[in-house]
Design a protein around this motif. Sequence first.
Motif, PDB file in Angstrom:
ATOM      1  N   LEU A  26     -15.572  28.319 117.592  1.00 22.99           N
ATOM      2  CA  LEU A  26     -15.866  28.569 116.178  1.00 22.99           C
ATOM      3  C   LEU A  26     -16.594  27.362 115.603  1.00 22.99           C
ATOM      4  CD1 LEU A  26     -15.578  30.197 113.535  1.00 22.99           C
ATOM      5  CD2 LEU A  26     -13.370  29.043 113.190  1.00 22.99           C
ATOM      6  N   ILE A  27     -17.732  27.619 114.967  1.00 27.54           N
ATOM      7  CA  ILE A  27     -18.524  26.574 114.309  1.00 27.54           C
ATOM      8  C   ILE A  27     -18.598  26.919 112.827  1.00 27.54           C
ATOM      9  CG2 ILE A  27     -20.760  25.423 114.186  1.00 27.54           C
ATOM     10  CD1 ILE A  27     -21.188  26.200 117.124  1.00 27.54           C
ATOM     11  N   SER A  28     -18.140  25.994 111.985  1.00 28.75           N
ATOM     12  CA  SER A  28     -18.119  26.224 110.528  1.00 28.75           C
ATOM     13  C   SER A  28     -18.845  25.084 109.838  1.00 28.75           C
ATOM     14  CB  SER A  28     -16.680  26.333 110.020  1.00 28.75           C
ATOM     15  OG  SER A  28     -15.998  27.400 110.639  1.00 28.75           O
ATOM     16  N   PRO A  29     -20.146  25.213 109.604  1.00 38.13           N
ATOM     17  CA  PRO A  29     -20.909  24.131 108.974  1.00 38.13           C
ATOM     18  C   PRO A  29     -20.387  23.793 107.585  1.00 38.13           C
ATOM     19  CG  PRO A  29     -22.370  25.750 109.964  1.00 38.13           C
ATOM     20  CD  PRO A  29     -20.995  26.347 109.989  1.00 38.13           C
ATOM     21  N   GLU A  30     -20.390  22.503 107.274  1.00 41.12           N
ATOM     22  CA  GLU A  30     -20.041  22.043 105.930  1.00 41.12           C
ATOM     23  C   GLU A  30     -21.310  22.066 105.092  1.00 41.12           C
ATOM     24  OE1 GLU A  30     -17.118  21.316 104.709  1.00 41.12           O
ATOM     25  OE2 GLU A  30     -16.037  21.675 106.595  1.00 41.12           O
ATOM     26  N   LEU A  31     -21.405  23.035 104.181  1.00 44.86           N
ATOM     27  CA  LEU A  31     -22.646  23.258 103.438  1.00 44.86           C
ATOM     28  C   LEU A  31     -22.577  22.817 101.988  1.00 44.86           C
ATOM     29  CD1 LEU A  31     -23.567  26.726 104.982  1.00 44.86           C
ATOM     30  CD2 LEU A  31     -24.333  24.459 105.671  1.00 44.86           C
ATOM     31  N   GLY A  32     -21.517  22.153 101.617  1.00 44.91           N
ATOM     32  CA  GLY A  32     -21.427  21.538 100.296  1.00 44.91           C
ATOM     33  C   GLY A  32     -21.679  22.509  99.168  1.00 44.91           C
ATOM     34  N   GLU A  33     -22.568  22.114  98.261  1.00 45.32           N
ATOM     35  CA  GLU A  33     -22.840  22.893  97.053  1.00 45.32           C
ATOM     36  C   GLU A  33     -23.944  23.924  97.228  1.00 45.32           C
ATOM     37  OE1 GLU A  33     -21.135  22.743  94.117  1.00 45.32           O
ATOM     38  OE2 GLU A  33     -19.759  21.466  95.255  1.00 45.32           O
ATOM     39  N   PHE A  34     -24.503  24.025  98.432  1.00 44.83           N
ATOM     40  CA  PHE A  34     -25.553  25.025  98.642  1.00 44.83           C
ATOM     41  C   PHE A  34     -24.953  26.424  98.475  1.00 44.83           C
ATOM     42  CE2 PHE A  34     -27.521  21.541 101.151  1.00 44.83           C
ATOM     43  CZ  PHE A  34     -28.716  21.475 100.457  1.00 44.83           C
ATOM     44  N   THR A  35     -25.667  27.268  97.732  1.00 48.35           N
ATOM     45  CA  THR A  35     -25.189  28.615  97.447  1.00 48.35           C
ATOM     46  C   THR A  35     -25.945  29.643  98.276  1.00 48.35           C
ATOM     47  OG1 THR A  35     -26.769  29.116  95.677  1.00 48.35           O
ATOM     48  CG2 THR A  35     -24.798  27.852  95.077  1.00 48.35           C
ATOM     49  N   THR A  36     -25.462  30.864  98.188  1.00 51.65           N
ATOM     50  CA  THR A  36     -26.121  31.954  98.915  1.00 51.65           C
ATOM     51  C   THR A  36     -27.529  32.231  98.386  1.00 51.65           C
ATOM     52  OG1 THR A  36     -25.108  33.565  97.419  1.00 51.65           O
ATOM     53  CG2 THR A  36     -23.931  33.061  99.454  1.00 51.65           C
ATOM     54  N   ALA A  37     -27.839  31.763  97.178  1.00 55.95           N
ATOM     55  CA  ALA A  37     -29.140  32.045  96.562  1.00 55.95           C
ATOM     56  C   ALA A  37     -30.132  30.902  96.711  1.00 55.95           C
ATOM     57  CB  ALA A  37     -28.956  32.358  95.074  1.00 55.95           C
ATOM     58  N   ASP A  38     -29.785  29.827  97.453  1.00 54.57           N
ATOM     59  CA  ASP A  38     -30.655  28.651  97.548  1.00 54.57           C
ATOM     60  C   ASP A  38     -31.748  28.833  98.603  1.00 54.57           C
ATOM     61  OD1 ASP A  38     -29.652  27.020  95.549  1.00 54.57           O
ATOM     62  OD2 ASP A  38     -28.068  26.210  96.820  1.00 54.57           O
ATOM     63  N   PHE A  39     -32.563  29.872  98.456  1.00 53.71           N
ATOM     64  CA  PHE A  39     -33.608  30.129  99.444  1.00 53.71           C
ATOM     65  C   PHE A  39     -34.744  29.113  99.369  1.00 53.71           C
ATOM     66  CE2 PHE A  39     -31.464  34.220  99.366  1.00 53.71           C
ATOM     67  CZ  PHE A  39     -31.396  34.514 100.717  1.00 53.71           C
ATOM     68  N   ASP A  40     -34.803  28.335  98.307  1.00 50.81           N
ATOM     69  CA  ASP A  40     -35.797  27.268  98.230  1.00 50.81           C
ATOM     70  C   ASP A  40     -35.338  26.021  98.983  1.00 50.81           C
ATOM     71  OD1 ASP A  40     -37.516  28.783  96.616  1.00 50.81           O
ATOM     72  OD2 ASP A  40     -36.408  28.237  94.815  1.00 50.81           O
ATOM     73  N   SER A  41     -34.144  26.057  99.582  1.00 47.02           N
ATOM     74  CA  SER A  41     -33.578  24.869 100.243  1.00 47.02           C
ATOM     75  C   SER A  41     -33.291  25.109 101.720  1.00 47.02           C
ATOM     76  CB  SER A  41     -32.275  24.462  99.526  1.00 47.02           C
ATOM     77  OG  SER A  41     -32.487  24.231  98.153  1.00 47.02           O
ATOM     78  N   LEU A  42     -33.942  26.085 102.331  1.00 49.04           N
ATOM     79  CA  LEU A  42     -33.631  26.422 103.722  1.00 49.04           C
ATOM     80  C   LEU A  42     -33.844  25.234 104.654  1.00 49.04           C
ATOM     81  CD1 LEU A  42     -35.114  30.029 104.056  1.00 49.04           C
ATOM     82  CD2 LEU A  42     -32.826  29.329 103.366  1.00 49.04           C
ATOM     83  N   ALA A  43     -34.903  24.467 104.415  1.00 49.33           N
ATOM     84  CA  ALA A  43     -35.199  23.332 105.294  1.00 49.33           C
ATOM     85  C   ALA A  43     -34.120  22.262 105.209  1.00 49.33           C
ATOM     86  CB  ALA A  43     -36.561  22.738 104.941  1.00 49.33           C
ATOM     87  N   ARG A  44     -33.414  22.173 104.091  1.00 50.57           N
ATOM     88  CA  ARG A  44     -32.345  21.174 103.954  1.00 50.57           C
ATOM     89  C   ARG A  44     -31.001  21.705 104.464  1.00 50.57           C
ATOM     90  NH1 ARG A  44     -31.482  19.309  98.315  1.00 50.57           N
ATOM     91  NH2 ARG A  44     -32.318  21.309  97.614  1.00 50.57           N
ATOM     92  N   ILE A  45     -30.857  23.018 104.527  1.00 47.11           N
ATOM     93  CA  ILE A  45     -29.594  23.605 104.987  1.00 47.11           C
ATOM     94  C   ILE A  45     -29.515  23.609 106.510  1.00 47.11           C
ATOM     95  CG2 ILE A  45     -28.231  25.733 105.020  1.00 47.11           C
ATOM     96  CD1 ILE A  45     -29.330  26.351 102.232  1.00 47.11           C
ATOM     97  N   ALA A  46     -30.634  23.889 107.183  1.00 45.50           N
ATOM     98  CA  ALA A  46     -30.635  24.033 108.639  1.00 45.50           C
ATOM     99  C   ALA A  46     -30.018  22.840 109.371  1.00 45.50           C
ATOM    100  CB  ALA A  46     -32.054  24.307 109.132  1.00 45.50           C
ATOM    101  N   PRO A  47     -30.341  21.568 109.032  1.00 45.72           N
ATOM    102  CA  PRO A  47     -29.758  20.435 109.768  1.00 45.72           C
ATOM    103  C   PRO A  47     -28.237  20.363 109.684  1.00 45.72           C
ATOM    104  CG  PRO A  47     -31.677  19.725 108.509  1.00 45.72           C
ATOM    105  CD  PRO A  47     -31.345  21.119 108.059  1.00 45.72           C
TER     106      PRO A  47
END
Length: 749
Positions: free
Chosen positions: A292-313
């Motif tokens: 099981l892998i559960s990334p820690e994504l902080g305050e990023f929301t399901t609607a943050d499609f302008d932040s995909l490049a910052r979420i991937a890492p």
Amino acid sequence: MRTPLCGVVPRAVLLLATLIATGAQAADTPPDAAKTAAPAKRPKICLVLSGGGARGAAHIGVLKVLEKYRVPIHCIAGTSMGALVGAAYATGMTLDEMDEITGSITTELLFKERPPRAELSMQRKAEDYTLLFSPEVGLVGSSLKLPKGVVTGVQLETVLRKLSRVKGYQQFDKLAIPFRAVATDLVTGKAVVFKEGELANVMRASMSVPGAIAPAEMNGMILVDGMLTENLPVATARSMGADVIIAVNVGTPLLRRDQLDGILGVAGQMVSILTEQNVQTSLALLKPDDILISPELGEFTTADFDSLARIAPLGEAAAGQVAAQLERLSLPSEQYAALRQRQTVAQAPDLTPIDEIRFDNLTRVNPQAVQAMLETAANEPINQDKLDRDMRRIYGTGDFEHVNYRLIDEPGRRVLAVEAIEKSWGPDYLRFGLGLSSDFTSNSSFFNLAASYRKTWINSLGASWRTLVQFGFNNIVASEFYQPLNAEGTYFVAPNLSYTTRPVYLYQGQNNIASYTFSSALLGLAVGRQFKEFGELRVGLVGGTVKPALDTGSVFLAPDDERIAQGAVNVSLLLDRLDNVHFPRSGWRFGANVYSSNTSLGAAENYTRGTIEATGAYSFGPHTFNLALKAGSKLGSDPLPLYNWFQWGGFLQQSGYKTGQLYGNSLAYGRLMYYHRIMKGTLLDGAYGGASLELGRVGVPLLPDAPTGLLTSGSLFVGADTPIGPAYLAYGRAADGNQSFYFFLGRAF
């Protein structure tokens, strides 16, 4: 006599010799060779990718780590954003290709569905110059009906098709990596697991968030996001024969108490609670050997499609924490390279020509009219970019709630089936409008309210009837019946009538000394030609009356005539390729009009009035230059009557002067604007800051002391796109000292 022992001893000696020889051979065999000779069965590894909207970009980071540790993936199951990433990987897309596409994805790209404005019909473009705003409300009988979602998913599907390296209807077990996607049947409330289909359609169904994206209709089912039933599809992966599951849960975190501040927050929290419950059920199905892998994504929301490049890492970081478990699943370098080479071999382009274009389930819209809009043609292979443009253009007519297609291979022929779903809240529509204007003085603040009623597809040629009612600064009651003369809509006839009142202000210097109301009642008949999405030519007859009346001011300024008869030939040409009316960043627009009043047609006077205008916009990066020109005067020797002179002045119409302060018998005007995108929007266009430089000349003024000669002015402004039209806050100043502050919301002033 031989004893039994005599036979046993030779056999024992032979057996012992054999064992010794075998042992010696085994001792001389390297361990790797022994494994090759008798390989252990490797586990079937299935990757499970959860939904989570934009947070699902972390899946790409996880995939990078899996490739780093050479973990073979034998099957993939995904929901919502997990289905999107999973389908891309299952069809052989490399991570570099995926990074390139996701790097270009924005909220605007996914969810701003209106096709590029240059591709819209001229009737749709004309609406942009009114103060009407969306959404369009359906009128069915006596009931009002709303769309099923904020967006329909047409633009989303265009993006999804780019994320699939295979086109057309597919058996998902035959992909480079067997794949499953999960959606939810809105009628039964049960999970729907897709094993086959058109990948873009399936991905779109799996991520149709209720209320935000309209449900997808496939195989008789109404489908919404799979997160409602199986957001982490562990059971689906197990049914594919998985021995080891690598589950990536990006989660749908619950809102904090302080974020539950409205109906949208509460509704979103309810969906998140339901999703989390089924995720916990799926987690309980994991076995000790699963990961099981559960990334820690902080305050990023399901609607943050302008932040995909910052979420991937963040997915990479999470996968790195289970490196030891991943290493145990690793393949030798050569074997893994060979596996990935097989999984990423690009599919040869399908150059099979289509034999027929078919339109399914059209009951109101004439298929010939839709056919005429297509660039795609029979007896040619599919060009994906061209076909995507066709889908957006069909959707842009405003007649459909959803447009899609599928390829059907029938015996000896291939059919392109266009699935254009007519609006369930049509074919009659209501729209509303609001406009406000002020220069912060007591006599220069205005408002307009408007409503439009539109009936469409009155007959098989696509006749429509539109009525507009507006009151406030400009009062309008106008109605037009628009009748195409062929299915393609190339030629049309348009009888129309209108009653309007408009104010005219008379200034002496900076002082308003009189105000008038010009009332006109007109009846017209126009014939015309459409140049598809490029432009429109109209030629028509107009008759009626104009009545000027003095509202304020000296009786000596009262007009002589109570009613002035009208009768004229009216010719207009409009070519429009602007990408946006409010804040154009590219394209151009050209308009010309000739109004020839003639006593033989019942007019009180003979005269001809001509106007011409042009606009062009060019951008580089966030910077835009916008050049506009306008000119008007009499044509011929007959002078223009006072009621048909040119009223000018106001923001971006010789800024610095009051609205309508300039009044003359001719007009010449040029404006250069610069604006800079100071804030990028999501579903809207964003905010701009800019300036204008304006030069103009208004012909012979009606009164002395009016500004004459070359007029120079400019403005500074900030503007933004809003749900009800453009909003501006501006300051304008003229070279002669005239100055004004302006506030505008909406159009039509």
